[in-house]
Design an enzyme around this catalytic site. Structure first.
Site, PDB file in Angstrom:
ATOM      1  N   HIS A 295       0.678   6.179 -35.517  1.00  0.00           N
ATOM      2  CA  HIS A 295       1.156   6.989 -34.404  1.00  0.00           C
ATOM      3  C   HIS A 295       0.460   6.545 -33.125  1.00  0.00           C
ATOM      4  CE1 HIS A 295      -2.668   8.851 -35.436  1.00  0.00           C
ATOM      5  NE2 HIS A 295      -2.695   9.272 -34.180  1.00  0.00           N
TER       6      HIS A 295
ATOM      7  N   HIS B 137      -2.150   3.178 -27.030  1.00  0.00           N
ATOM      8  CA  HIS B 137      -2.449   2.223 -28.103  1.00  0.00           C
ATOM      9  C   HIS B 137      -2.173   2.867 -29.459  1.00  0.00           C
ATOM     10  CE1 HIS B 137      -6.073   4.660 -28.178  1.00  0.00           C
ATOM     11  NE2 HIS B 137      -6.275   4.225 -29.412  1.00  0.00           N
TER      12      HIS B 137
END
Length: 181
Positions: A39, A128
């Site tokens: 995720h 990120h």
């Protein structure tokens, strides 16, 4: 409850990122992120009392999200966290707007970010996806493979509960917030 908001990838995107994680972990060492837990965190709330959940959900429902496509086209690492991540050379404005809007709503509602929370007051969003954790110290500086761009269509964000155990974190999706435009 330990909570965070995130972008959750489609199954093909999660599989592609998992493949990169496995390849890098074999090459560099460390532990690849499991496909089911890949995720991009938008806002980490940490431990929250269950009674705050309605306020947290209301804050998230007030956030407006435009649909966007994210291009993950860069690998990097952080020595101090001993991890490898995938990111983007240029984050779409809609992603930055989503993260900033979510953070502002949470802070303004006091749902999760108390006024005295100095750490979250210094918040800066760096988009990120963590691919590998616990990289060995000798892996740095990282010799990273070329990164083939990966397109991730983003049409919603989620609230996730994280339960920690000896086997690692287990995530439970608690709610989904769709695009409005």
């Amino acid at each position: 409850m330990r909570l965070f908001f995130a972008l959750w990838p489609t199954a093909p995107v999660a599989k592609a990122l998992s493949d990169v994680a496995e390849c890098c972990a074999q090459r560099l060492g460390g532990r690849a992120t499991r496909t089911a837990t890949i995720h991009m965190t938008l806002a980490f709330l940490g431990e929250q009392p269950r009674e705050k959940l309605p306020e947290i959900l209301a804050a998230a429902r007030a956030v407006r999200m435009a649909p966007f496509d994210l291009s993950l086209d860069r690998l990097g690492g952080w020595r101090h966290h001993r991890l490898l991540w995938a990111g983007c050379q240029s984050a779409p404005a809609a992603l930055q707007d989503l993260a900033a809007g979510l953070h502002a709503r949470l802070r303004n509602s006091a749902a999760a970010f108390g006024a005295g929370d100095a750490e979250r007051a210094k918040w800066h969003f760096f988009p990120h996806v963590t691919l590998v954790r616990k990289l060995p110290a000798q892996a740095f500086p990282l010799a990273l493979p070329a990164c083939q761009p990966l397109s991730w269509p983003c049409r919603s964000f989620v609230l996730v509960e994280s339960r920690l155990s000896a086997a690692g974190a287990e995530y439970r999706l608690m709610d989904t917030f769709d695009c409005c435009g």
